[in-house]
Design an enzyme around this catalytic site. Structure first.
Site, PDB file in Angstrom:
ATOM      1  N   LYS A 139       5.290  -9.764   6.963  1.00 47.65           N
ATOM      2  CA  LYS A 139       4.178  -9.941   6.029  1.00 47.65           C
ATOM      3  C   LYS A 139       4.269 -11.277   5.293  1.00 47.65           C
ATOM      4  CE  LYS A 139       1.926  -7.322   2.276  1.00 47.65           C
ATOM      5  NZ  LYS A 139       2.105  -6.144   1.405  1.00 47.65           N
ATOM      6  N   CYS A 152      -1.797  -5.100   4.830  1.00 46.30           N
ATOM      7  CA  CYS A 152      -2.235  -4.740   3.483  1.00 46.30           C
ATOM      8  C   CYS A 152      -2.804  -5.925   2.688  1.00 46.30           C
ATOM      9  CB  CYS A 152      -1.081  -4.062   2.755  1.00 46.30           C
ATOM     10  SG  CYS A 152      -1.586  -3.044   1.340  1.00 46.30           S
ATOM     11  N   GLU A 188       1.532   0.707   6.934  1.00 41.96           N
ATOM     12  CA  GLU A 188       2.608  -0.091   6.334  1.00 41.96           C
ATOM     13  C   GLU A 188       3.664   0.859   5.760  1.00 41.96           C
ATOM     14  OE1 GLU A 188       2.915  -3.466   2.768  1.00 41.96           O
ATOM     15  OE2 GLU A 188       1.292  -1.997   2.737  1.00 41.96           O
TER      16      GLU A 188
END
Length: 259
Positions: free
Chosen positions: A113, A150, A42
């Site tokens: 995300k 994440c 990321e």
């Protein structure tokens, strides 16, 4: 294809986007032959920087310099690449936290995300826009790959939705912030997502001191395939269809669901 060779690149990104693009040349020299999927962390395009710093100023479009560099790398290495970037959005002050999936022909897919890191004293939503609630999958070497970033790892419903749509491998580029118990959370959540979905999980993070490192691949029966410690390293591993089929035959929990 019965197997897919992975390279998880555990490498810190800097605050200079040009430096991170240039770092791809060094990554190329670490890859094993026939690596079908290279996964970078990321925010590899450019690190988050200090809390509260402006990310809109460094964000790029999906046809910008970072994706162009990934495309050149993928063409040279004859592979597919997943890497994290900040992508411009319609909000001039808050970009997306995006994964770009690139092969020799250019952009294959992108995932913005969904779950922003508003936790552990951070407020990612102050600087970034959440992506649409729409899971993203891409075929790589005959394997269906589901994309997560994440903090998404803490939400089992996203992993399950990806698997319901056919994912056999969950790829999780991360910048997992260091702190008490955070490596334990990282390992436990990656392993749980693999076991409960009988799926491979390949989770790659930036190293310390700011982040936790410990990039790892977990198999569909919950076995640890490979794991790194801290520091800049490349983790090579393979995922195989036979192990996937065996795990799902032995533990048909997906078929036994009642909800």
């Amino acid at each position: 294809m019965s197997s897919l060779r992975l390279a998880l690149v555990q490498k810190a990104s800097s605050l200079e986007s040009a430096e991170n693009r240039a770092a791809l040349a060094a990554v190329a020299g670490t890859l094993e032959p026939d690596t079908g999927l290279v996964v970078l962390p990321e925010a590899f395009m450019r690190d988050f920087g200090a809390p509260g710093s402006d990310l809109a100023a460094v964000a790029e479009p999906l046809d910008g310099p970072f994706v162009a560099a990934l495309t050149a790398f993928a063409a040279e290495q004859r592979t597919t690449v997943v890497a994290g970037m900040f992508e411009r959005s319609e909000d001039p002050e808050r970009p997306f936290n995006t994964l770009a999936v690139v092969d020799r022909d250019g952009l294959r897919a992108s995932y913005r995300k969904i779950h922003l890191y508003d936790s552990f004293g951070y407020k990612e939503s102050d600087r970034l826009v959440a992506g649409p609630v729409e899971p993203v999958l891409v075929d790589v070497g005959g394997f269906s790959v589901g994309l997560m970033t994440c903090y998404d790892l803490r939400f089992p419903e996203l992993a399950r939705e990806l698997v319901d749509r056919g994912a056999e491998l969950l790829v999780v580029p991360s910048a997992w912030v260091a702190g008490p118990g955070k490596v334990h959370h990282w390992r436990t959540l990656a392993t749980a997502r693999a076991i409960e979905n009988t799926v491979y999980v390949a989770a790659v993070g930036q190293p310390g001191p700011r982040y936790t490192g410990h990039s790892l691949v977990v198999g569909p029966a919950g076995e640890l395939v490979a794991e790194l410690g801290d520091g800049d390293h490349v983790l090579a591993a393979s995922v195989g269809r036979d192990a996937l089929d065996d795990a799902r035959a032995t533990n048909p929990s997906l078929a036994n669901r009642r909800f």
